[in-house]
Design an enzyme around this catalytic site. Structure first.
Site, PDB file in Angstrom:
ATOM      1  N   ASN A   8       0.860  -1.178   0.000  1.00  0.00           N
ATOM      2  CA  ASN A   8       0.000   0.000   0.000  1.00  0.00           C
ATOM      3  C   ASN A   8       0.900   1.233   0.000  1.00  0.00           C
ATOM      4  OD1 ASN A   8      -1.775   2.073   0.560  1.00  0.00           O
ATOM      5  ND2 ASN A   8      -2.229   1.403   2.658  1.00  0.00           N
ATOM      6  N   TRP A   9       0.903   1.937  -1.119  1.00  0.00           N
ATOM      7  CA  TRP A   9       1.827   3.077  -1.256  1.00  0.00           C
ATOM      8  C   TRP A   9       1.293   4.342  -0.601  1.00  0.00           C
ATOM      9  CZ3 TRP A   9       3.344   2.553  -7.171  1.00  0.00           C
ATOM     10  CH2 TRP A   9       3.944   1.303  -7.368  1.00  0.00           C
ATOM     11  N   LYS A  10       0.051   4.313  -0.130  1.00  0.00           N
ATOM     12  CA  LYS A  10      -0.579   5.477   0.510  1.00  0.00           C
ATOM     13  C   LYS A  10      -0.464   6.697  -0.409  1.00  0.00           C
ATOM     14  CE  LYS A  10       0.194   3.240   4.868  1.00  0.00           C
ATOM     15  NZ  LYS A  10       0.415   3.329   6.300  1.00  0.00           N
ATOM     16  N   HIS A  94      -9.174   1.354   5.648  1.00  0.00           N
ATOM     17  CA  HIS A  94      -7.822   1.494   6.205  1.00  0.00           C
ATOM     18  C   HIS A  94      -7.901   2.398   7.430  1.00  0.00           C
ATOM     19  CE1 HIS A  94      -3.633   2.562   6.689  1.00  0.00           C
ATOM     20  NE2 HIS A  94      -3.365   1.455   6.019  1.00  0.00           N
ATOM     21  N   GLU A  96      -6.158   4.764   8.379  1.00  0.00           N
ATOM     22  CA  GLU A  96      -5.975   6.191   8.100  1.00  0.00           C
ATOM     23  C   GLU A  96      -7.279   6.813   7.604  1.00  0.00           C
ATOM     24  OE1 GLU A  96      -2.514   5.551   5.709  1.00  0.00           O
ATOM     25  OE2 GLU A  96      -1.436   5.003   7.534  1.00  0.00           O
ATOM     26  N   GLU A 165      -4.595  -4.727  10.992  1.00  0.00           N
ATOM     27  CA  GLU A 165      -3.549  -3.713  11.097  1.00  0.00           C
ATOM     28  C   GLU A 165      -3.735  -2.955  12.420  1.00  0.00           C
ATOM     29  OE1 GLU A 165      -1.805  -2.622   6.988  1.00  0.00           O
ATOM     30  OE2 GLU A 165      -3.474  -1.280   7.395  1.00  0.00           O
ATOM     31  N   GLY A 171       3.296   2.495  10.639  1.00  0.00           N
ATOM     32  CA  GLY A 171       4.253   3.580  10.453  1.00  0.00           C
ATOM     33  C   GLY A 171       5.047   3.932  11.697  1.00  0.00           C
ATOM     34  N   SER A 203       4.192  -1.908  10.089  1.00  0.00           N
ATOM     35  CA  SER A 203       5.657  -1.950  10.187  1.00  0.00           C
ATOM     36  C   SER A 203       6.256  -3.300   9.771  1.00  0.00           C
ATOM     37  CB  SER A 203       6.118  -1.558  11.599  1.00  0.00           C
ATOM     38  OG  SER A 203       5.758  -0.220  11.866  1.00  0.00           O
TER      39      SER A 203
HETATM   40  P1  13P Z   1       3.591   0.587   7.486  1.00  0.00           P
HETATM   41  O1  13P Z   1       4.097  -0.699   6.888  1.00  0.00           O
HETATM   42  O2  13P Z   1       4.284   1.805   6.942  1.00  0.00           O
HETATM   43  O3  13P Z   1       3.564   0.532   8.984  1.00  0.00           O
HETATM   44  O4  13P Z   1       2.055   0.744   7.018  1.00  0.00           O
HETATM   45  C1  13P Z   1       1.194  -0.337   7.179  1.00  0.00           C
HETATM   46  C2  13P Z   1      -0.073  -0.028   6.491  1.00  0.00           C
HETATM   47  O5  13P Z   1      -0.814   0.840   6.894  1.00  0.00           O
HETATM   48  C3  13P Z   1      -0.393  -0.799   5.266  1.00  0.00           C
HETATM   49  O6  13P Z   1      -1.700  -0.581   4.854  1.00  0.00           O
END
Ligand code: 13P
Length: 243
Positions: A8-10, A94, A96, A165, A171, A203
């Site tokens: 997931n590149w966000k 997600h 976020e 998650e 993150g 992470s």
């Molecule tokens: P990180 O791997 O940067 O912690 O992010 C995880 C994530 O939110 C994947 O959707």
């Protein structure tokens, strides 16, 4: 079933950078077998990445969609548009989006239903915050997210992917231990009516993926930061497991 490794590149990687990233990634994983690889770029990178990935082993996903198929929803994206670009997967809920964009469970439920109707595979995210974990509410929170998100579609859960998650692990550099992640996966499975694929996210890095993938309960990983560098994502894809 093949383990699933999704990146997931966000809100990272513009159209040009995205193409470069997948071109490098394709080279690095050319010898990989028995892995389902998914990249999930931002919307504006999807057409370019789709072009590069056409007829390759890497699949395409999107980070979000609206529950309506079209109409007056300024700034939103229809799942039908994603499908027409070649997306097979879409992330729904997600953390976020739950916590920053304040998407409620009820919206996620509508999105999951639409994704099912139009034939996109949802990657439905659940997970507790640090505070909820400290208060011993992990199971309660996840049960609510599952009950409300999957209302009316409980019997179709095998057509989706669940991603656990924990919000505190995203993150932050803090990963759930393989055992504690596996415990939550087991709990999630016990609450669902059908066998389901469950990914762990938070992470995930080249340094911890082997241990995570040792757990039978963990069917794959959803990777954020470490999926932005082709070498580290390729190493995660090539995880070593004695399973
Ligand atoms: P990180 O791997 O940067 O912690 O992010 C995880 C994530 O939110 C994947 O959707």
């Amino acid at each position: 079933m093949e383990p699933i490794i999704a990146g997931n590149w966000k809100m990272n990687m513009g159209p040009g950078e995205s193409r470069e990233l997948v071109i490098k990634l394709l080279q690095l994983v050319s010898d990989v077998q028995n892995r389902e690889i998914i990249v999930i770029p931002p919307f504006t990178s999807l057409p370019g990445v789709a072009e590069v990935l056409c007829n390759t082993k890497i699949k395409l996903g999107a980070q979000n969609m609206h529950w309506e198929r079209g109409g007056a929803y300024t700034g939103e994206i229809s799942g039908l548009f994603l499908k027409s670009l070649g997306c097979e997967y879409v992330i729904i809920g997600h953390s976020e989006r739950r916590h920053i964009m304040l998407e409620p469970d009820e919206w996620l439920n509508r999105k999951l239903k639409t994704a099912l109707d139009i034939g996109l595979i949802s990657i439905f995210c659940v997970g507790e915050t640090a505070q909820e974990r400290e208060q011993g509410m992990t199971q309660q929170v996840i049960e609510r997210q599952l009950n409300q998100g999957l209302r009316g579609i409980e019997n179709e859960v095998h057509k989706m992917i669940i991603a656990y998650e924990p919000v505190w692990a995203i993150g932050s550099g803090k990963t759930a231990t393989p055992k504690s992640a596996a415990e939550v996966h087991k709990f999630i499975r016990s609450k669902l009516k059908k066998p389901v694929t469950i990914l762990y996210g938070g992470s995930v890095k080249p340094e911890n993926v082997d241990a995570l993938m040792q757990e039978e309960e963990i069917d794959g990983v959803l990777v954020g930061g470490a999926s932005l560098k082709p070498e580290s994502f390729a190493r995660i894809i090539k995880f070593e497991s004695k399973r």
